[in-house]
Design a protein around this motif. Structure first.
Motif, PDB file in Angstrom:
ATOM      1  N   GLY A   1     -17.138 -25.170  11.289  1.00 14.86           N
ATOM      2  CA  GLY A   1     -17.694 -24.584  10.072  1.00 14.86           C
ATOM      3  C   GLY A   1     -18.973 -23.821  10.356  1.00 14.86           C
ATOM      4  O   GLY A   1     -19.815 -24.261  11.134  1.00 14.86           O
ATOM      5  N   ALA A   2     -19.121 -22.660   9.742  1.00 12.60           N
ATOM      6  CA  ALA A   2     -20.353 -21.895   9.852  1.00 12.60           C
ATOM      7  C   ALA A   2     -21.393 -22.496   8.910  1.00 12.60           C
ATOM      8  O   ALA A   2     -21.065 -23.224   7.972  1.00 12.60           O
ATOM      9  N   LYS A   3     -22.646 -22.196   9.155  1.00 10.44           N
ATOM     10  CA  LYS A   3     -23.734 -22.772   8.363  1.00 10.44           C
ATOM     11  C   LYS A   3     -23.546 -22.501   6.866  1.00 10.44           C
ATOM     12  O   LYS A   3     -23.689 -23.405   6.045  1.00 10.44           O
ATOM     13  N   THR A   4     -23.218 -21.270   6.494  1.00  5.83           N
ATOM     14  CA  THR A   4     -23.060 -20.938   5.073  1.00  5.83           C
ATOM     15  C   THR A   4     -21.872 -21.674   4.450  1.00  5.83           C
ATOM     16  O   THR A   4     -21.936 -22.097   3.300  1.00  5.83           O
ATOM     17  N   GLY A   5     -20.803 -21.847   5.211  1.00  7.57           N
ATOM     18  CA  GLY A   5     -19.630 -22.575   4.710  1.00  7.57           C
ATOM     19  C   GLY A   5     -19.918 -24.047   4.506  1.00  7.57           C
ATOM     20  O   GLY A   5     -19.489 -24.647   3.520  1.00  7.57           O
ATOM     21  N   ILE A   6     -20.676 -24.628   5.428  1.00  5.74           N
ATOM     22  CA  ILE A   6     -21.017 -26.041   5.323  1.00  5.74           C
ATOM     23  C   ILE A   6     -21.936 -26.279   4.130  1.00  5.74           C
ATOM     24  O   ILE A   6     -21.735 -27.204   3.345  1.00  5.74           O
ATOM     25  N   ILE A   7     -22.925 -25.432   3.972  1.00  6.91           N
ATOM     26  CA  ILE A   7     -23.843 -25.570   2.837  1.00  6.91           C
ATOM     27  C   ILE A   7     -23.095 -25.340   1.519  1.00  6.91           C
ATOM     28  O   ILE A   7     -23.304 -26.052   0.541  1.00  6.91           O
ATOM     29  N   GLY A   8     -22.202 -24.372   1.505  1.00  5.99           N
ATOM     30  CA  GLY A   8     -21.413 -24.094   0.308  1.00  5.99           C
ATOM     31  C   GLY A   8     -20.471 -25.219  -0.064  1.00  5.99           C
ATOM     32  O   GLY A   8     -20.093 -25.355  -1.226  1.00  5.99           O
TER      33      GLY A   8
ATOM     34  N   MET B   1     -23.703 -28.179  -4.271  1.00  7.68           N
ATOM     35  CA  MET B   1     -23.158 -26.889  -4.693  1.00  7.68           C
ATOM     36  C   MET B   1     -22.037 -27.044  -5.721  1.00  7.68           C
ATOM     37  O   MET B   1     -21.539 -26.061  -6.257  1.00  7.68           O
ATOM     38  N   SER B   2     -21.642 -28.278  -6.013  1.00  7.65           N
ATOM     39  CA  SER B   2     -20.581 -28.526  -6.979  1.00  7.65           C
ATOM     40  C   SER B   2     -21.080 -28.249  -8.395  1.00  7.65           C
ATOM     41  O   SER B   2     -22.237 -28.519  -8.719  1.00  7.65           O
ATOM     42  N   PRO B   3     -20.214 -27.738  -9.272  1.00  6.44           N
ATOM     43  CA  PRO B   3     -20.604 -27.567 -10.671  1.00  6.44           C
ATOM     44  C   PRO B   3     -20.962 -28.894 -11.343  1.00  6.44           C
ATOM     45  O   PRO B   3     -21.686 -28.929 -12.328  1.00  6.44           O
ATOM     46  N   LEU B   4     -20.472 -29.999 -10.792  1.00  4.85           N
ATOM     47  CA  LEU B   4     -20.778 -31.318 -11.351  1.00  4.85           C
ATOM     48  C   LEU B   4     -22.201 -31.767 -11.022  1.00  4.85           C
ATOM     49  O   LEU B   4     -22.727 -32.678 -11.656  1.00  4.85           O
ATOM     50  N   TRP B   5     -22.835 -31.125 -10.049  1.00  5.20           N
ATOM     51  CA  TRP B   5     -24.169 -31.545  -9.613  1.00  5.20           C
ATOM     52  C   TRP B   5     -25.192 -31.472 -10.749  1.00  5.20           C
ATOM     53  O   TRP B   5     -26.105 -32.272 -10.819  1.00  5.20           O
TER      54      TRP B   5
ATOM     55  N   CYS C   1     -17.748 -30.986  -1.541  1.00  2.00           N
ATOM     56  CA  CYS C   1     -17.887 -31.085  -2.997  1.00  2.00           C
ATOM     57  C   CYS C   1     -16.526 -31.153  -3.681  1.00  2.00           C
ATOM     58  O   CYS C   1     -16.399 -31.721  -4.763  1.00  2.00           O
ATOM     59  N   HIS C   2     -15.496 -30.635  -3.036  1.00  2.00           N
ATOM     60  CA  HIS C   2     -14.159 -30.662  -3.622  1.00  2.00           C
ATOM     61  C   HIS C   2     -13.649 -32.091  -3.786  1.00  2.00           C
ATOM     62  O   HIS C   2     -12.864 -32.365  -4.693  1.00  2.00           O
ATOM     63  N   CYS C   3     -14.106 -33.001  -2.928  1.00  2.00           N
ATOM     64  CA  CYS C   3     -13.699 -34.405  -3.052  1.00  2.00           C
ATOM     65  C   CYS C   3     -14.279 -35.009  -4.324  1.00  2.00           C
ATOM     66  O   CYS C   3     -13.599 -35.757  -5.028  1.00  2.00           O
ATOM     67  N   PHE C   4     -15.523 -34.702  -4.611  1.00  2.00           N
ATOM     68  CA  PHE C   4     -16.159 -35.194  -5.823  1.00  2.00           C
ATOM     69  C   PHE C   4     -15.494 -34.587  -7.054  1.00  2.00           C
ATOM     70  O   PHE C   4     -15.258 -35.269  -8.051  1.00  2.00           O
ATOM     71  N   GLU C   5     -15.156 -33.313  -6.974  1.00  2.00           N
ATOM     72  CA  GLU C   5     -14.469 -32.648  -8.081  1.00  2.00           C
ATOM     73  C   GLU C   5     -13.061 -33.205  -8.265  1.00  2.00           C
ATOM     74  O   GLU C   5     -12.570 -33.310  -9.393  1.00  2.00           O
ATOM     75  N   ALA C   6     -12.411 -33.596  -7.164  1.00  2.00           N
ATOM     76  CA  ALA C   6     -11.085 -34.220  -7.256  1.00  2.00           C
ATOM     77  C   ALA C   6     -11.172 -35.577  -7.944  1.00  2.00           C
ATOM     78  O   ALA C   6     -10.299 -35.931  -8.741  1.00  2.00           O
ATOM     79  N   LEU C   7     -12.227 -36.329  -7.655  1.00  2.00           N
ATOM     80  CA  LEU C   7     -12.427 -37.611  -8.333  1.00  2.00           C
ATOM     81  C   LEU C   7     -12.579 -37.386  -9.839  1.00  2.00           C
ATOM     82  O   LEU C   7     -12.003 -38.113 -10.648  1.00  2.00           O
TER      83      LEU C   7
END
Length: 102
Positions: A74-81, A86-90, A27-33
């Motif tokens: 990545g652990a399951k919770t980290g991947i889902i997060g 999970m992005s605020p932009l969603w 999601c950080h990539c989308f937020e970076a865009l």
């Protein structure tokens, strides 16, 4: 002409951005865009600065049921997060489902 004014001009003229396989990126990539659009296009139209992605239409595609972000060890919770949903932009995204049924 330097690259920054050229990029500003191209981004300002763009009316649609297509992003395929979006569920695979964090999601950080989308937020970076979003941040890039806000920073680069701030010169052209400050009234649109409150809109996500400066009001540009961004079409994201991919199978959100099958593919999650790619993360090394990545652990399951980290991947889902880290997933796009999970992005605020969603909350600004309008989901279109079953657009192309066979």
């Amino acid at each position: 002409m330097s690259r920054v004014p050229q990029m500003r001009f191209l981004l300002d003229k763009a009316c649609l951005v297509l992003w395929d396989e979006a569920p695979m990126v964090r999601c950080h990539c989308f937020e970076a865009l979003d941040r890039i659009f806000r920073d680069i296009l701030a010169v052209y139209d400050s009234s649109r600065s409150l809109f996500p992605l400066r009001g540009k239409v961004v079409v994201v595609s991919g199978d959100f049921k099958q593919v999650l972000p790619v993360m090394q060890e990545g652990a399951k919770t980290g991947i889902i997060g880290a997933s796009l949903v999970m992005s605020p932009l969603w909350r600004h995204i309008k989901a279109l489902r079953d657009v192309c049924k066979d």
